[in-house]
Design an enzyme around this catalytic site. Structure first.
Site, PDB file in Angstrom:
ATOM      1  N   ASP A 203      39.490  74.070  51.545  1.00 35.60           N
ATOM      2  CA  ASP A 203      40.612  73.866  52.460  1.00 35.60           C
ATOM      3  C   ASP A 203      41.283  72.517  52.268  1.00 35.60           C
ATOM      4  O   ASP A 203      40.731  71.594  51.670  1.00 35.60           O
ATOM      5  CB  ASP A 203      40.119  73.919  53.907  1.00 35.60           C
ATOM      6  CG  ASP A 203      39.334  72.653  54.289  1.00 35.60           C
ATOM      7  OD1 ASP A 203      38.357  72.320  53.574  1.00 35.60           O
ATOM      8  OD2 ASP A 203      39.702  71.987  55.261  1.00 35.60           O
TER       9      ASP A 203
ATOM     10  N   LYS B 208      33.352  68.058  40.267  1.00 36.88           N
ATOM     11  CA  LYS B 208      34.397  67.062  39.968  1.00 36.88           C
ATOM     12  C   LYS B 208      33.682  65.780  39.571  1.00 36.88           C
ATOM     13  O   LYS B 208      33.521  64.865  40.377  1.00 36.88           O
ATOM     14  CB  LYS B 208      35.182  66.802  41.270  1.00 36.88           C
ATOM     15  CG  LYS B 208      36.682  66.861  41.168  1.00 36.88           C
ATOM     16  CD  LYS B 208      37.292  66.272  42.430  1.00 36.88           C
ATOM     17  CE  LYS B 208      38.182  67.227  43.151  1.00 36.88           C
ATOM     18  NZ  LYS B 208      38.788  66.613  44.371  1.00 36.88           N
TER      19      LYS B 208
ATOM     20  N   ASP C 112      30.488  74.624  47.669  1.00 33.95           N
ATOM     21  CA  ASP C 112      31.785  74.949  47.068  1.00 33.95           C
ATOM     22  C   ASP C 112      32.151  73.952  45.970  1.00 33.95           C
ATOM     23  O   ASP C 112      32.581  74.326  44.893  1.00 33.95           O
ATOM     24  CB  ASP C 112      32.900  75.020  48.132  1.00 33.95           C
ATOM     25  CG  ASP C 112      32.921  73.824  49.070  1.00 33.95           C
ATOM     26  OD1 ASP C 112      32.035  72.933  48.965  1.00 33.95           O
ATOM     27  OD2 ASP C 112      33.818  73.762  49.935  1.00 33.95           O
TER      28      ASP C 112
ATOM     29  N   LYS D  26      32.157  75.307  55.862  1.00 35.77           N
ATOM     30  CA  LYS D  26      32.767  76.600  55.731  1.00 35.77           C
ATOM     31  C   LYS D  26      33.105  76.904  54.275  1.00 35.77           C
ATOM     32  O   LYS D  26      33.296  78.053  53.891  1.00 35.77           O
ATOM     33  CB  LYS D  26      34.070  76.630  56.543  1.00 35.77           C
ATOM     34  CG  LYS D  26      33.899  76.302  58.014  1.00 35.77           C
ATOM     35  CD  LYS D  26      35.277  76.106  58.679  1.00 35.77           C
ATOM     36  CE  LYS D  26      35.115  75.506  60.062  1.00 35.77           C
ATOM     37  NZ  LYS D  26      36.425  75.128  60.633  1.00 35.77           N
ATOM     38  N   GLY D  27      33.225  75.848  53.455  1.00 37.25           N
ATOM     39  CA  GLY D  27      33.836  75.965  52.135  1.00 37.25           C
ATOM     40  C   GLY D  27      33.169  76.944  51.187  1.00 37.25           C
ATOM     41  O   GLY D  27      33.834  77.559  50.361  1.00 37.25           O
TER      42      GLY D  27
ATOM     43  N   ARG E  75      41.940  78.410  52.881  1.00 41.16           N
ATOM     44  CA  ARG E  75      40.616  78.939  52.513  1.00 41.16           C
ATOM     45  C   ARG E  75      40.688  80.392  52.065  1.00 41.16           C
ATOM     46  O   ARG E  75      39.849  80.850  51.292  1.00 41.16           O
ATOM     47  CB  ARG E  75      39.666  78.862  53.718  1.00 41.16           C
ATOM     48  CG  ARG E  75      39.291  77.448  54.143  1.00 41.16           C
ATOM     49  CD  ARG E  75      38.122  77.523  55.118  1.00 41.16           C
ATOM     50  NE  ARG E  75      37.932  76.311  55.887  1.00 41.16           N
ATOM     51  CZ  ARG E  75      37.237  75.239  55.450  1.00 41.16           C
ATOM     52  NH1 ARG E  75      36.698  75.250  54.268  1.00 41.16           N
ATOM     53  NH2 ARG E  75      37.099  74.180  56.230  1.00 41.16           N
TER      54      ARG E  75
ATOM     55  N   ASP F  67      31.859  66.534  44.842  1.00 41.44           N
ATOM     56  CA  ASP F  67      32.914  65.550  44.602  1.00 41.44           C
ATOM     57  C   ASP F  67      32.245  64.172  44.505  1.00 41.44           C
ATOM     58  O   ASP F  67      31.746  63.792  43.452  1.00 41.44           O
ATOM     59  CB  ASP F  67      33.908  65.664  45.759  1.00 41.44           C
ATOM     60  CG  ASP F  67      35.116  64.764  45.606  1.00 41.44           C
ATOM     61  OD1 ASP F  67      35.457  64.410  44.479  1.00 41.44           O
ATOM     62  OD2 ASP F  67      35.735  64.419  46.635  1.00 41.44           O
TER      63      ASP F  67
END
Ligand code: IMP
Ligand code: MG
Length: 186
Positions: free
Chosen positions: A163, A135, A104, A47-48, A169, A107
């Site tokens: 989120d 990141k 999104d 969803k991000g 969000r 990481d």
């Protein structure tokens, strides 16, 4: 643009709505130049990436198509599980297509690496990745995004699609979540 007070669970705003939109317009120009005549398939990682995907697509000056995927390498906490599960797959045959995965945040890199390899196996003409946030300090998988919006420090961030336990969000900006918010629930 809306004037929004800082959410009490956040310690600071990293990127305002205006800063995000400005950077997205730059990325849109780059993509439009690089993909002219290729009819790329933009894949939104739900969803991000929902807000990034939507805003980015609107800045493109070239024709493109959309698809959506739900993949997850995360449990409910803030650490990756190392495994990726496709919970909702594409509905497009990507053979010979120019695929752009819109994410999104990168990481550990586990999710994007998995999806890139999976789409290559399916016969895409090319698979490139664009992430709003990078990141790099947490990277474990050997992957770099082809396009990235902002490089961020090793902090847990939320807002603009991102989120923590499905919340935050809808914040129009990206900010740092106060550590006590997640330390209390781990
Ligand atoms: P990766 O597979 O470790 O690169 O993780 C990618 C996914 O982890 C992202 O799509 C996010 O859903 C989640 N994630 C990683 N870091 C953050 C963060 O700082 N805030 C919110 N979600 C994050
Ligand atoms: Mg995610």
């Amino acid at each position: 643009m809306t004037q929004t007070a800082l959410h009490p669970d956040l310690s600071e705003v990293l990127y305002s709505e205006e800063t995000i939109q400005h950077r997205i317009a730059e990325l849109g120009k780059e993509l439009s130049a690089d993909y002219a005549g290729k009819m790329p398939l933009l894949v939104c990682t739900l969803k991000g990436a929902i807000h990034f995907f939507s805003d980015l697509a609107k800045t493109l000056s070239i024709d493109c198509e959309y698809d959506f995927i739900v993949a997850s390498s995360y449990g409910e906490g803030t650490e990756t599980s190392g495994k990726v599960l496709i919970k909702k797959d594409l509905s497009t045959d990507i053979r010979d297509r120019y695929v752009i995965i819109v994410d999104d945040i990168i990481d550990s890199g586990v999710t994007l690496k998995f999806l890139t390899e999976e789409f290559a196996k399916r016969g895409a003409a090319s698979v490139k990745t664009i992430t709003l946030l990078n990141k790099p300090s947490r990277r474990t998988a050997a992957i770099t995004a082809d396009y990235a919006g902002f490089e961020i420090p090793n902090k847990f961030v939320v807002g603009y699609g991102l989120d923590y336990q499905q919340r935050y969000r809808n914040l129009p900006y990206i900010g740092i979540l106060k550590p006590q918010v997640y330390e209390n629930s781990l």
